[in-house]
Design an enzyme around this catalytic site. Sequence first.
Site, short mmCIF file in Angstrom:
data_model
loop_
_atom_site.label_atom_id
_atom_site.label_comp_id
_atom_site.label_asym_id
_atom_site.label_seq_id
_atom_site.Cartn_x
_atom_site.Cartn_y
_atom_site.Cartn_z
N TYR A 142 0.87 -1.18 0.00
CA TYR A 142 0.00 0.00 0.00
C TYR A 142 0.91 1.23 0.00
O TYR A 142 2.07 1.17 -0.42
CB TYR A 142 -0.91 -0.12 1.25
CG TYR A 142 -1.93 0.96 1.40
CD1 TYR A 142 -2.96 1.13 0.48
CD2 TYR A 142 -1.87 1.83 2.50
CE1 TYR A 142 -3.89 2.14 0.63
CE2 TYR A 142 -2.82 2.83 2.66
CZ TYR A 142 -3.81 2.99 1.72
OH TYR A 142 -4.75 3.99 1.87
N ARG A 195 -5.44 10.47 -11.14
CA ARG A 195 -4.69 11.18 -10.08
C ARG A 195 -4.27 10.13 -9.06
O ARG A 195 -4.98 9.89 -8.09
CB ARG A 195 -5.61 12.26 -9.46
CG ARG A 195 -4.99 13.21 -8.51
CD ARG A 195 -4.60 12.62 -7.15
NE ARG A 195 -5.66 12.60 -6.16
CZ ARG A 195 -5.73 11.68 -5.18
NH1 ARG A 195 -4.87 10.68 -5.09
NH2 ARG A 195 -6.72 11.74 -4.31
N LYS A 213 -5.44 -1.14 -2.39
CA LYS A 213 -6.59 -0.86 -1.49
C LYS A 213 -7.30 -2.16 -1.15
O LYS A 213 -7.71 -2.38 -0.01
CB LYS A 213 -7.56 0.12 -2.16
CG LYS A 213 -7.01 1.51 -2.38
CD LYS A 213 -7.26 2.43 -1.19
CE LYS A 213 -6.51 3.75 -1.35
NZ LYS A 213 -6.58 4.65 -0.20
N GLU A 284 -11.66 5.46 -6.48
CA GLU A 284 -10.34 5.78 -5.94
C GLU A 284 -9.50 6.56 -6.94
O GLU A 284 -9.38 6.15 -8.11
CB GLU A 284 -9.63 4.47 -5.59
CG GLU A 284 -8.38 4.65 -4.76
CD GLU A 284 -8.67 5.20 -3.37
OE1 GLU A 284 -9.56 4.65 -2.67
OE2 GLU A 284 -8.03 6.18 -2.99
N ASP A 307 -13.50 7.24 -1.83
CA ASP A 307 -12.58 7.16 -0.71
C ASP A 307 -11.82 8.47 -0.49
O ASP A 307 -11.63 8.91 0.65
CB ASP A 307 -11.60 6.01 -1.01
CG ASP A 307 -10.59 5.82 0.08
OD1 ASP A 307 -10.96 5.93 1.26
OD2 ASP A 307 -9.42 5.50 -0.23
N ASN A 463 0.34 12.26 -0.24
CA ASN A 463 1.09 11.02 -0.50
C ASN A 463 1.71 11.07 -1.88
O ASN A 463 1.22 11.80 -2.74
CB ASN A 463 0.13 9.83 -0.44
CG ASN A 463 -0.45 9.64 0.94
OD1 ASN A 463 0.26 9.69 1.92
ND2 ASN A 463 -1.76 9.44 1.01
N1 LIG Z 1 -3.86 10.95 3.70
C1 LIG Z 1 -4.89 10.53 3.02
O1 LIG Z 1 -5.64 9.66 3.45
C2 LIG Z 1 -5.18 11.14 1.67
C3 LIG Z 1 -6.43 10.94 1.10
C4 LIG Z 1 -6.73 11.50 -0.14
C5 LIG Z 1 -5.77 12.24 -0.80
N2 LIG Z 1 -4.54 12.39 -0.22
C6 LIG Z 1 -3.50 13.16 -0.92
O2 LIG Z 1 -3.94 14.47 -1.10
C7 LIG Z 1 -3.29 15.02 -2.23
C8 LIG Z 1 -4.30 15.81 -3.05
O3 LIG Z 1 -5.31 14.99 -3.58
P1 LIG Z 1 -6.51 15.64 -4.45
O4 LIG Z 1 -7.30 14.58 -5.05
O5 LIG Z 1 -7.26 16.64 -3.64
O6 LIG Z 1 -5.62 16.33 -5.58
P2 LIG Z 1 -5.88 17.56 -6.53
O7 LIG Z 1 -4.78 17.58 -7.50
O8 LIG Z 1 -7.27 17.54 -7.03
O9 LIG Z 1 -5.77 18.81 -5.56
C9 LIG Z 1 -4.59 19.43 -5.19
C10 LIG Z 1 -4.91 20.81 -4.68
O10 LIG Z 1 -3.74 21.38 -4.15
C11 LIG Z 1 -3.64 22.70 -4.63
N3 LIG Z 1 -2.24 23.17 -4.65
C12 LIG Z 1 -1.30 22.94 -5.60
N4 LIG Z 1 -0.18 23.63 -5.29
C13 LIG Z 1 -0.43 24.27 -4.13
C14 LIG Z 1 0.32 25.15 -3.32
N5 LIG Z 1 1.56 25.51 -3.66
N6 LIG Z 1 -0.25 25.64 -2.20
C15 LIG Z 1 -1.51 25.28 -1.84
N7 LIG Z 1 -2.27 24.46 -2.58
C16 LIG Z 1 -1.73 23.96 -3.70
C17 LIG Z 1 -4.25 22.66 -6.01
O11 LIG Z 1 -4.64 23.97 -6.42
C18 LIG Z 1 -5.44 21.77 -5.75
O12 LIG Z 1 -6.51 22.51 -5.22
C19 LIG Z 1 -2.61 13.86 -2.95
O13 LIG Z 1 -1.23 13.90 -2.66
C20 LIG Z 1 -3.20 12.63 -2.31
O14 LIG Z 1 -2.28 11.59 -2.23
C21 LIG Z 1 -4.23 11.86 0.98
O1 LIG Z 2 -3.89 5.90 -1.05
C1 LIG Z 2 -3.62 6.47 0.01
O2 LIG Z 2 -2.65 6.15 0.71
C2 LIG Z 2 -4.50 7.56 0.55
C3 LIG Z 2 -5.32 8.27 -0.44
O3 LIG Z 2 -6.35 7.50 -0.95
C4 LIG Z 2 -4.55 8.97 -1.50
O4 LIG Z 2 -5.06 9.04 -2.62
O5 LIG Z 2 -3.47 9.47 -1.22
MG LIG Z 3 -6.74 7.76 -2.95
#
Ligand SMILES: NC(=O)c1ccc[n+]([C@@H]2O[C@H](COP(=O)([O-])OP(=O)(O)OC[C@H]3O[C@@H](n4cnc5c(N)ncnc54)[C@H](O)[C@@H]3O)[C@@H](O)[C@H]2O)c1
Ligand SMILES: O=C(O)C[C@H](O)C(=O)O
Ligand SMILES: [Mg+2]
Length: 622
Positions: A142, A195, A213, A284, A307, A463
């Site tokens: 993962y 993405r 997942k 996802e 998710d 991530n």
């Molecule tokens: N920890 C978790 O469980 C978890 C869950 C879901 C997503 N994520 C992570 O979150 C991240 C974003 O996912 P998403 O689907 O929302 O992506 P996305 O690409 O749709 O969104 C990214 C956002 O960040 C903004 N951004 C880019 N550069 C920036 C900056 N310099 N300052 C502030 N904001 C900025 C963009 O404008 C956009 O709004 C990914 O890295 C993903 O792995 C983590």
């Molecule tokens: O996949 C993960 O580890 C968390 C989340 O779903 C992501 O997209 O970053």
């Molecule tokens: Mg995800």
Amino acid sequence: MASISRNLRRSLAPDRLRRLLLLSQHPREYVTAECHRPVVLHKRGPDILHDPWFNRGTAFSMTERDRLGLRGLLPPNVVSSQQQIDRFMLDLKRLQRYAKDGPSDTYPLAKWRILNRLHDRNETMYYKVLIDNIEEYAPIVYTPTVGLVCQNYSGLFRRPRGMYFSAEDRGEMMSMVYNWPADQVDMIVVTDGSRILGLGDLGVHGIGIAIGKLDLYVAAAGINPQRVLPVMIDVGTNNEKLLKDPLYLGLQEHRLEGDEYVSVIDEFMEAVFTRWPNVIVQFEDFQSKWAFRLLQRYRKTYRMFNDDVQGTAGVAIAGLLGAVRAQGRPMIDFPKQRIVVAGAGSAGIGVVNAASRTMARMLGNNEVAFESARSQFWIVDALGLITEDREDIDPDARPFARRKSELGHQGLSEGASLVEVVKKVKPDVILGLSAVGGLFSEEVLEALKDSSSSRPAIFAMSNPTKNAECTPGEAFSILGEKVIFASGSPFHDVDLGDGKIGHSNQGNNMYLFPGIGLGTLLSGARVISDGMLQAAAERLASYMKEEEVLEGIIYPPISRIRDITKEVAAAVVREAVAEDLAEGYRDMDAHELARLSEEETIEYVKTNMWSPVYPTIIYKKD
Ligand SMILES: NC(=O)c1ccc[n+]([C@@H]2O[C@H](COP(=O)([O-])OP(=O)(O)OC[C@H]3O[C@@H](n4cnc5c(N)ncnc54)[C@H](O)[C@@H]3O)[C@@H](O)[C@H]2O)c1
Ligand SMILES: O=C(O)C[C@H](O)C(=O)O
Ligand SMILES: [Mg+2]
């Protein structure tokens, strides 16, 4: 087989105790417990050895070898399943040191390759290894290694796993879905690869994320591995490198857009729900513009959730409530927290939506409460602070744009930088879902020193590892031992000297999605309501004990993921019952589900979780 605790036996009325005892003693009548149920196969000999669902290699006993036509096809020494695992682990430890392709290859990828080969030949043993060593191998199958796997998928690809539906399959999906060998599928994780984590568009190679997942669905939620299905919907890719790469495994054309795109996803949903009406589909790593739209399109008619939008929101809420408790304050003080969120994509907006609803509920759930909750959030994206003055504002972000009337006295304006916002707002929490590694720079962390909170919290949730907005080392060294830290990818705790530890929590949706899926399955809810998601988040929040939270531990360690998933699933079942959405599962009808106490519901969930035990195999001619 699950046993019933003495305390529970004492507290139950006789008829309920009888029913629960039946449940745990006669799985064939009441529960799945497939691992204890004989499996009837219509094949023998090498066909069994080549079927990872049923192969048990050298652990086949002599009588089984006779019965199944295996005598002579295996080395003569019969080993126990434990000996088999010991041998594998020894080999794994040895091989992972040598299995690097070259200096740029990494150990994690080598480990992944070895585990994947086991996955290909013996699923039961693979999941036993994963469950028993979840702390070591979750980061391999993962996040974060799964990201590396997707980036290198064309080189790593050996055997196909899961199903691929492509834009070229339009009109064929309803029949194609019958090519999958399992008559029952409980869980599908689907991606379009647009993405993947914070790595962008990886096209068809994104299937790795669906596989990873579902590995957690099996390991954490005890979903039977024969009933999971990873799916990749290949509508092309906008990744120019992949479009030109001769080794790329997907369609080499730009992504479908608009109605054409939606019609492909519609066709897929219709096909899978026609063949498996009770399946649950987890969306996802769809790019944000589709994540929200597809969620709104399907959530009222299909058993599905997203998710990244909903699972992430629940995990963030649980962590945010933990951060309030860590300050020595009651959870009900949550609506007073000032929260700066960096990132306005599916994850960031999902968190702000759900967290503000939680605050509003605490404040009375009326218009004033919603307005007050909204005003606790400042969202910064790639263009800076989002305000009403933004042109072409994203409709999903609009409700949270800072009002003109608020900006003057805060000394902020449209597009203000993250550091400016942190300086002016003095937030209790900064939460990153931006996919920008290092975004919480030294300057931002220095600015957070003026936080109005006694224990500011940092959620660097992007991530994989290199995309984390900051590391725990950076956070603790600048803000000291009081800071609360969580990240999406795993980091080690930080040694602060003098016997003190800076805890690094993993704030990842893995603590919720397996329980949401399992709870939905076992309740038989036709849809996944906001209430069910909220119940999941609240259970995760309350799972952490007071003394843990005060020490800065706001999420459980991954070693407890099976236990927390069971609790989350039970909370989801109970909420589905309370909302009258539960239709029951197998022999447990809605009426019976409604009669289960909290403890009985947990027992019911536990009894229905698959464990990696070799089944008895019976051969029957076709
Ligand atoms: N920890 C978790 O469980 C978890 C869950 C879901 C997503 N994520 C992570 O979150 C991240 C974003 O996912 P998403 O689907 O929302 O992506 P996305 O690409 O749709 O969104 C990214 C956002 O960040 C903004 N951004 C880019 N550069 C920036 C900056 N310099 N300052 C502030 N904001 C900025 C963009 O404008 C956009 O709004 C990914 O890295 C993903 O792995 C983590
Ligand atoms: O996949 C993960 O580890 C968390 C989340 O779903 C992501 O997209 O970053
Ligand atoms: Mg995800």
